[in-house]
Design an enzyme around this catalytic site. Structure first.
Site, PDB file in Angstrom:
ATOM      1  N   TYR A  59       0.856  -1.025  -0.075  1.00  0.00           N
ATOM      2  CA  TYR A  59       0.093  -0.115  -0.051  1.00  0.00           C
ATOM      3  C   TYR A  59       0.906   1.297   0.074  1.00  0.00           C
ATOM      4  O   TYR A  59       1.974   1.408   0.599  1.00  0.00           O
ATOM      5  CB  TYR A  59      -0.820   0.038   1.259  1.00  0.00           C
ATOM      6  CG  TYR A  59      -2.359  -0.067   0.874  1.00  0.00           C
ATOM      7  CD1 TYR A  59      -3.005   0.600  -0.083  1.00  0.00           C
ATOM      8  CD2 TYR A  59      -3.093  -1.154   1.436  1.00  0.00           C
ATOM      9  CE1 TYR A  59      -4.486   0.515  -0.437  1.00  0.00           C
ATOM     10  CE2 TYR A  59      -4.470  -1.473   1.213  1.00  0.00           C
ATOM     11  CZ  TYR A  59      -5.066  -0.611   0.222  1.00  0.00           C
ATOM     12  OH  TYR A  59      -6.400  -0.640  -0.036  1.00  0.00           O
ATOM     13  N   GLU A  61      -0.415   4.815  -0.332  1.00  0.00           N
ATOM     14  CA  GLU A  61      -1.382   5.823  -0.843  1.00  0.00           C
ATOM     15  C   GLU A  61      -0.550   7.274  -0.633  1.00  0.00           C
ATOM     16  O   GLU A  61       0.345   7.483   0.365  1.00  0.00           O
ATOM     17  CB  GLU A  61      -2.719   5.947   0.292  1.00  0.00           C
ATOM     18  CG  GLU A  61      -3.602   5.013  -0.318  1.00  0.00           C
ATOM     19  CD  GLU A  61      -4.531   4.774   0.718  1.00  0.00           C
ATOM     20  OE1 GLU A  61      -4.319   4.230   1.774  1.00  0.00           O
ATOM     21  OE2 GLU A  61      -6.077   4.892   0.622  1.00  0.00           O
ATOM     22  N   THR A 232      -3.714   5.925 -22.122  1.00  0.00           N
ATOM     23  CA  THR A 232      -3.318   4.745 -21.740  1.00  0.00           C
ATOM     24  C   THR A 232      -1.911   4.401 -22.011  1.00  0.00           C
ATOM     25  O   THR A 232      -1.094   5.293 -22.571  1.00  0.00           O
ATOM     26  CB  THR A 232      -4.116   3.614 -22.616  1.00  0.00           C
ATOM     27  OG1 THR A 232      -3.898   3.892 -23.885  1.00  0.00           O
ATOM     28  CG2 THR A 232      -5.731   3.874 -22.197  1.00  0.00           C
ATOM     29  N   LYS A 235      -1.838   0.497 -25.335  1.00  0.00           N
ATOM     30  CA  LYS A 235      -2.119   0.582 -26.717  1.00  0.00           C
ATOM     31  C   LYS A 235      -0.818   0.506 -27.642  1.00  0.00           C
ATOM     32  O   LYS A 235       0.141  -0.173 -27.500  1.00  0.00           O
ATOM     33  CB  LYS A 235      -2.894   1.609 -27.356  1.00  0.00           C
ATOM     34  CG  LYS A 235      -4.372   1.386 -26.462  1.00  0.00           C
ATOM     35  CD  LYS A 235      -5.362   2.606 -26.978  1.00  0.00           C
ATOM     36  CE  LYS A 235      -6.724   2.078 -26.351  1.00  0.00           C
ATOM     37  NZ  LYS A 235      -6.904   2.926 -25.096  1.00  0.00           N
TER      38      LYS A 235
END
Ligand code: DSN
Length: 442
Positions: A59, A61, A232, A235
């Site tokens: 984690y 954050e 993205t 691709k």
């Protein structure tokens, strides 16, 4: 050790044969089919290694140096490297957030950074080549914000610049979006920026489809014209399935706050590591060669499709994708896609400018060359694909003829191995299963 769950170190094959079989069948499909969906690619084995790493356990954050959890020193290194490489890949970029889980998430983050709910924006209509997350009525971008659309000219399929001007002058939007998922020509970002800025709007470029081409310098860059840039990474960029969002220096705090804590919780550090690997590889000269071959293949395929009776929208392509009207061949987009699927050539049905059919049927199809080019296919295979496409459409009600073409496709496909698909994965495989027909690309 006595209490340690003994299942923790066992393989998928041992623990979950149903999932192992599905993965094996998909591996086989990827080996035996020729992938021509314009938004798909085969990523590097090294990217998959990073994505399957222990970083999935962490984690983190927050952002490097400012996390809510301890133990983040190594994932900080990963995220800093991803950011540095992304900025290096796109000269003129000023700030990047590498945490968006997807392109649609990156777009929503750019919306949250630049607009309030209800604010107006201008974008290309989905049915004209735009994207679901650019204001479609069914998407949060269209439900919570207020879009006005521009499109392409029905006669030549090129951006309707008068329509862009009109939409921006009338709507007086906060942002203008340039970027598409089915536009085969160069996008003039400088011109979009001039129109947006002249009307006091900002420009958001969604370069998801072309970000690899931009990185390789074979498509003009949105930097420094755009105020926000999203993409993205899977691709043409050939990385993991994920997103990124760029801002000018004065928008850095806004985009970072929009991504976290605005829209997302913990970042996917294993995916961010995979993005860093992909950005590093895209900086290498081999990537530029790959992108040039992708463009060359697209031009060859467009010409060959035209020679086989397809009506190529705009008469050709400047990028990695080709949009075709298939009605001259006596079929709809849905029928053409199904015929090609039955021979192992995977494309998607697509609306075309001036479309008269529903998005589930369409008059057109979209081809793209990034994935086939990654496998090493070249002009000879592109010509062969166009011939097979026309033959399959003509033979669509003749199962024996389709099966014969399917065997030829599989033979050629196997000559071009899928990166990272090793013999062991394929030896484990269950019998081939034909996958369901693709839907209109959102
Ligand atoms: N669904 C993608 C495409 O096929 O273009 C865009 O996100």
């Amino acid at each position: 050790m006595a209490d340690r769950d003994p299942l923790m170190d066992r393989s998928i094959r041992e623990l979950d044969p149903a999932i192992a079989d599905a993965i094996a069948r998909e591996s086989r499909r990827q080996r035996d089919h020729i992938e021509l969906i314009a938004s798909e690619n085969y990523t590097y084995a090294a990217v998959r290694e990073a994505q399957g790493s222990v970083l999935t356990n962490k984690y983190a954050e927050g952002y490097p140096g400012k996390r809510y959890y301890a133990g983040c020193e190594f994932v900080d290194d990963v995220e800093n490297l991803a950011r540095e490489r992304a900025l290096q890949l796109y000269p003129g970029s000023e700030h990047v957030n590498v945490q968006p889980h997807s392109g649609a998430s990156a777009n929503l983050a750019a919306f949250a950074a630049s607009m309030q709910p209800g604010d107006r924006f201008v974008a290309m209509d989905l049915s004209q080549g735009g994207h679901l997350s650019h204001g479609a009525a069914v998407n949060v971008s269209g439900k919570w914000f207020s879009p006005t659309f521009y499109g392409v000219r029905p006669d030549d399929g090129l951006v309707d610049w008068d329509g862009v001007e009109r939409a921006v002058a009338t709507a007086k939007p906060k942002i203008v979006i340039a970027g598409a998922s089915a536009y085969p020509r160069t996008l003039d970002f400088e011109r979009f920026a001039a129109i947006a800025h002249a009307h006091g709007a900002q420009l958001l470029v969604d370069m998801a489809h072309i970000s690899g081409l931009v990185a390789a310098g074979v498509h003009p860059s949105p930097f420094p014209h755009a105020d926000w840039v999203t993409s993205t990474t899977h691709k043409t960029l050939r990385g993991p399935r994920a997103g990124i969002a760029f801002a000018r220096a004065d928008g850095a705090a806004a985009i970072d706050k929009a991504v976290f804590p605005g829209l997302q919780g913990g970042p996917l550090m294993h995916v961010i590591a995979a993005k860093a690997v992909a950005f590093g590889l895209a900086l290498r000269p081999e990537f530029r060669d790959y992108m040039q071959r992708t463009l060359d293949n697209a031009k060859t395929l467009a010409n060959a499709l035209a020679a086989n009776g397809f009506r190529v929208i705009t008469g050709g392509t400047d990028n990695h994708l080709i949009l075709c009207d298939v009605t001259p061949l006596g079929v709809t987009g849905k029928e053409a896609t199904a015929a090609l699927e039955s021979i192992g050539v995977t494309i998607n049905k697509n609306s075309i400018p001036g479309e008269t059919r529903s998005p589930m049927v369409t008059s057109g199809v979209r081809y793209g060359t990034p994935a086939a080019t990654t496998r090493g296919m070249g002009p000879r295979e592109m010509e062969q694909i166009a011939t097979w496409s026309a033959e399959a459409i003509a033979a669509r009600e003749n199962p024996a003829a389709l099966a014969a073409i399917e065997r030829e496709v599989a033979k050629v496909a196997r000559e071009f191995p899928v990166p990272g698909l090793d013999a062991r994965t394929l030896a484990d495989e269950a019998p081939s299963a034909r996958h369901a027909a693709t839907s209109d690309a959102p």
